[in-house]
Scaffold this active site. Structure first.
Site, PDB file in Angstrom:
ATOM      1  CB  ALA A  63       0.731  -1.983   7.023  1.00 23.04           C
ATOM      2  N   GLY A 104       4.079   1.134   9.674  1.00 25.21           N
ATOM      3  CA  GLY A 104       4.320   0.828  10.218  1.00 25.21           C
ATOM      4  C   GLY A 104       6.133   0.037  10.167  1.00 25.21           C
ATOM      5  CD  GLU A 107       3.614   0.634  14.370  1.00 20.89           C
ATOM      6  OE1 GLU A 107       2.747   0.317  15.412  1.00 20.89           O
ATOM      7  OE2 GLU A 107       3.001   0.430  13.143  1.00 20.89           O
ATOM      8  CD  GLU A 127       0.711   4.117  11.670  1.00 21.53           C
ATOM      9  OE1 GLU A 127       0.947   3.041  11.456  1.00 21.53           O
ATOM     10  OE2 GLU A 127       0.986   5.466  12.176  1.00 21.53           O
TER      11      GLU A 127
END
Ligand code: T1G
Length: 703
Positions: A63, A104, A107, A127
C-alpha cells in the site's frame, strides 16, 4: 486507464503490470487501474484468465504509506475492496512475483488464485513495523495457506522470507528460474483449460480447523514475544487478528482485521513508526550530493588500530565481502586484535548466527599488518586509534604520503575536530569522518561527518560505503561530539544532577527503561565503560567555565577504579559473570555526601520530572544543532537517536516525540528548568521561535 498500469494480452490471458515507480505502491490510481483492467478482462470472452505482475526491479512495496490517514488512502476501490474483487474474480488470476512483494502486494497475491515467484523473491507482511496490522486480508488468508504458527512468526515478526521458503510453507505454488511472467501465463492458461471454479484462499479451511484445536499456540506465542514486543501495540493486535482467523468465519475475521487496522493506523505509535520509515530514507538525501555525484568504488580497505572500535570496523568490511587490512604498530597488539575478531566470529557460529563457512570466508578477507605498507593500494582507510589529536595528525600525515590518489581518508573520532585533522594532509577534500558506534559490527548507526573541505565525491563515497556496510548513515557537520555524542551530554549531565538532587541511579534507569529505551543512562555508562567519559571530562576540564555546575560523582567513582561492568563495579555492582546491575549502598552514600558538600538539599523527585529533565534538554540541544546546521533536519536527529542510543522507535525519535507533545509545552517546561537550574538549560532560539509561532520541527524541516 491510468499510465500507472500497463495492460496487454498474451494469447487468452490479460496481463496487468503495475508501473508506479519506484516501488509500484498501490496508490489510489493504481488500485483503480488494476480493477479497471480486471473488469476489462471479465468483459472479454476471448480472455480466459489474468496475470498480475510488476514493472522494474520488484512486484510491489504494498500500500502507499504516504496515503495513510488521507482521503486517497480510503478512496474506492480501497485495497480490501480490490482484493475481495480479485479473489471473487470468475476467471483464474495468477500473481507473477519478482524482487519484492510485501504488505498489500502479498495480500493481493494471496487473494489471487495462484502465485508464481522468481527464485530469490522476498515476500513478507512488514506492517507490524509500521505500527499496524496487515489490513487487506493478510491476517486471514496467510493462516489458511501456511497455518497459524508460521503466520504468527511471519506477521508478528514482519520479516521477509525468500520464495524458496515460501514454497515450502505453502504460501506460493511455484518458484521459477525462468521468466516469471511466462511461467504465470502458462499456469493461467493451464488452470483455465482445466475449468472449474477458481481456488479461493478464503475458502481453505483445513489448516485453520486443525489450529482451532490448539488454542495454546497463541498463549505460548504471546509469552515468547513479550520481550521483543515490549511497549508495542501492533504485535499484539496481529496475534488477535490471526486468532480471529482461526476461530471466526472468514467474513467475521476480515471485519475484525479491518477494525483493528483502522484503530492502529490512527494511533500515535503508528504515526511515529511511519515517521521512522521515511526519516531513514530521507537521511540519504544531502545537499550537494546527487545521483550524478561520482563515487569511488571501494574494493580494498584498511583500518588503523586494533582496539574495540578497530576490530569491529574491520569485521564490517569483511562482512560486506571487502578485503581489509587491520594495522597495528606492535605484534602483540595485532595478535590481540585478530584474537578478538576470531573470537567474535566463533561466538556467532556457536550461537548459530553464522555458519563456519561464512566465518572462514570473512576471516580470509582480513589481513593483519604491521606498518603502513598495506594502505598503499587501498580505496579507503579508517583510522580508529584512541582519541589524541597529535597522534591522529601524525597518522594522517603518513596516510597522506602513502595512500593512492583519490583514496578516502576517514577517521572514526567521536569528539575531535575533523577539520584540524584534515588540515594535517595535502588532500583535506578526501578526509571525512566515519563515526561508528560500539560494537561497530553490531550497531547500525554511522555518523558521516562532513568537514569544511570534504568534497561531494568523498561524501558520496562515504554514504555509499555506509549502505554497503548495511549501516544507517546520517551526514552531520563538525562540532564537539558531532550530533550523537553531542546530544548525549545534556542527557547524561541531567541524569547525574538528578541523583545529586534526590533521585537514585536505579530510579532514573527505571523511568528511562519504562519509557522504552533498552536501558537507562547509568546502566548504559557502566556497559560502555566509565573510562571513556572520564577521559573526555578530564580533557574538557581546562575549558569548563568556573560558574558552570558540575557533578563530581562520576569522577569519584572512576578514581575508585570502578570502570563499570568490565570491573564489575561502576554506578552499580555486578555479580561474577552477570550483567544485572545491583544498586550499591556505597555509591548511594557517596552521592549523598557529594550533595551535602555542594549544599544541595535532596528532595523527592517524581518519575515525570526525571523523564522531562533527561529528554527535554536533548530536544532543546537538537534544536540548537539545527540552527548551527550541524544536523540537516530534525528527522536525522531522530534516526541517530533511534539507531545509536535505542530511543524507542514507537516514539519516533526525540524531535518527533517533542512535536507530539507540542513545542509550546516543551518550551514552557524548558523555560521553567532554566529559571530553576540555570543557563545550561536555556531554551535555544529555534525552540523558542517555533513555540512562539505554534509550529513544529516537522514544519521547520519543510522550509
Ligand atoms: N509506500 C510509499 N512509499 C514507499 C513505499 C510504500 N509502501 N515503499 C517505499 N517507498 C518509497 C520510499 O520512501 C523511497 O522514497 C522510495 O520508495 C524507495 O524506497 C493494507 C496498509 C519495497 C523493500 O512496509 O520495505 O501494505 O526516499 O529506498 O531499498 O496491509 O522500500 O526515494 O522519496 O526503501 O529498494 C507495507 C515498505 C505497506 C514496505 C524497496 N509495505 N518499503 O526497498 O527502496 S503497508 C512496507 C520497503 C500495507 C496493507 C498495508 C522498501 C522496499 P524516496 P527504498 P529499496
Amino acid at each position: 486507464m491510468t499510465d500507472l498500469i500497463q495492460y496487454t494480452t498474451r494469447g487468452a490471458v490479460g496481463l496487468i503490470t503495475l508501473a508506479n515507480p519506484p516501488v509500484n505502491a498501490f496508490s489510489a490510481a493504481v488500485r483503480a487501474g488494476v480493477l479497471e483492467a480486471l473488469e476489462g478482462i471479465m468483459a472479454d470472452d476471448a480472455l480466459t484468465a489474468a496475470v498480475i505482475t510488476g514493472s522494474g526491479k520488484l512486484f510491489s512495496g504494498g500500500a502507499d504509506i504516504r496515503e495513510f490517514n488521507t482521503p486517497a488512502g480510503m478512496q474506492s476501490p480501497n485495497l480490501p475492496e480490490l482484493i475481495e474483487k480479485t479473489e471473487a474474480f470468475p476467471k483464474p488470476v495468477v500473481a507473477a512475483l519478482h524482487g519484492t512483494a510485501v504488505g498489500g502486494a502479498l495480500e493481493l497475491s494471496m487473494a489471487c488464485h495462484h502465485r508464481v515467484a522468481a527464485a530469490g523473491t522476498r515476500l513478507g507482511l512488514p506492517e507490524v513495523t509500521l505500527g499496524i496490522v496487515p489490513g487487506a486480508g493478510g491476517t486471514q488468508r496467510m493462516p489458511r495457506l501456511v497455518g497459524a504458527e508460521a503466520a504468527l512468526d511471519l506477521i508478528v515478526g514482519g520479516r521477509p522470507i525468500k520464495a524458496e521458503e515460501a514454497l515450502e510453507l505453502g504460501l506460493i505454488d511455484e518458484v521459477v528460474e525462468s521468466d516469471v511472467v511466462d511461467a504465470a501465463v502458462a499456469l493461467a492458461e493451464k488452470v483455465a483449460a482445466e475449468g472449474g471454479p477458481p481456488r479461493r484462499t478464503s475458502e481453505l479451511e483445513d489448516r485453520v480447523t486443525a489450529d482451532r484445536e490448539r488454542p495454546e499456540i497463541f498463549e505460548e506465542f504471546r509469552k515468547k514475544m513479550a520481550r521483543k514486543a515490549r511497549g508495542l501495540e501492533s504485535p499484539y493486535a496481529c496475534v488477535e487478528c490471526i486468532e480471529a482467523a482461526v476461530n471466526k468465519p472468514f467474513a467475521e475475521g476480515l471485519a475484525f482485521e479491518r477494525e483493528t487496522f483502522v484503530r492502529c493506523v490512527e494511533s500515535a505509535q503508528s504515526k511515529a513508526l511511519q515517521h521512522a520509515f521515511f526519516a531513514e530514507r530521507e537521511s540519504g538525501k544531502v545537499p550537494g550530493v546527487t545521483k550524478e555525484t561520482s563515487t569511488r568504488p571501494i574494493e580494498r580497505a584498511a583500518v588503523i588500530g586494533g582496539g574495540t572500535m578497530g576490530t569491529g570496523i574491520t569485521m564490517c568490511f569483511a562482512n560486506a565481502g571487502i578485503p581489509v587490512s587491520i594495522i597495528e604498530v606492535a605484534q602483540d597488539g595485532l595478535d590481540r586484535a585478530m584474537k578478538t575478531i576470531e573470537g567474535t566470529y566463533a561466538g556467532g557460529v556457536k550461537r548459530g548466527r553464522m555458519s563456519q563457512d561464512a566465518m572462514d570466508a570473512c576471516m580470509s578477507l582480513i589481513t593483519p599488518s604491521l606498518g603502513y605498507d598495506a594502505v598503499a593500494d587501498v580505496d579507503l582507510v579508517v583510522e580508529a586509534v584512541f582519541e589524541d589529536m597529535s597522534l591522529k595528525k601524525e597518522i594522517f600525515g603518513k596516510l597522506d604520503e602513502i595512500c593512492a590518489e583519490g583514496a578516502i581518508l576517514a577517521t572514526n573520532t567521536s569528539t575531535l575536530d575533523i577539520n584540524e585533522i584534515a588540515r594535517s594532509t595535502s588532500r583535506p577534500e578526501s578526509v571525512v569522518g566515519l563515526h561508528f558506534f560500539s560494537p561497530a559490527n553490531v550497531m547500525r548507526l554511522l555518523e558521516i561527518v562532513r568537514g569544511e573541505a570534504t568534497s561531494p565525491e568523498t561524501l558520496a563515497t562515504a554514504m555509499q560505503i555506509g549502505k554497503t556496510l548495511r549501516k544507517q548513515g546520517v551526514v552531520v557537520g563538525v562540532r564537539n561530539g558531532f550530533v550523537a555524542n553531542g546530544m548525549m551530554l545534556p542527557y547524561i549531565r541531567e541524569s547525574e544532577f538528578l541523583v545529586e538532587e534526590g533521585a537514585t541511579p536505579e530510579q532514573v534507569d527505571r523511568v528511562i527503561f519504562e519509557f522504552g529505551f533498552p536501558m537507562g543512562p547509568f546502566q548504559t555508562m557502566d556497559m560502555a565503560g566509565l573510562d571513556v567519559g572520564w577521559r573526555i571530562r578530564q580533557a574538557a576540564a581546562a575549558t569548563r567555565p568556573e560558574s558552570e555546575r558540575y557533578s563530581p560523582v562520576a569522577d569519584r567513582i572512576c578514581e575508585m577504579g570502578r570502570m563499570g561492568l568490565k570491573t564489575k563495579a561502576g554506578w552499580y555492582v555486578y555479580e561474577e559473570g552477570s550483567r544485572t546491575p545491583v544498586p550499591d549502598p556505597e555509591i548511594a552514600a557517596m552521592i549523598e555526601a557529594s550533595s551535602a558538600e555542594q549544599g544541595i538539599e535532596r528532595r523527592e523527585i517524581s518519575d515525570q520530572e526525571i523523564l522531562v529533565r533527561c529528554l527535554y534538554p536533548l530536544v532543546n540541544l537538537g534544536a540548537g544543532m539545527l540552527e548551527e546546521g550541524v544536523a540537516l533536519r530534525p528527522s536525522d536527529i531522530d534516526v541517530i537517536w533511534m539507531h545509536g542510543f535505542g530511543f524507542p522507535r514507537y516514539h519516533g525519535g526525540p524531535m518527533f516525540w517533542a512535536d507530539q507533545i507540542g513545542l509550546g509545552e516543551v518550551h514552557r517546561v524548558m523555560q521553567e528548568l532554566y529559571e530553576q537550574h540555570g543557563e545550561l538549560l536555556q531554551p535555544t532560539a529555534l525552540l523558542t521561535q517555533l513555540a512562539q509561532e505554534g509550529r513544529s520541527f516537522g514544519d521547520w524541516s519543510a522550509e
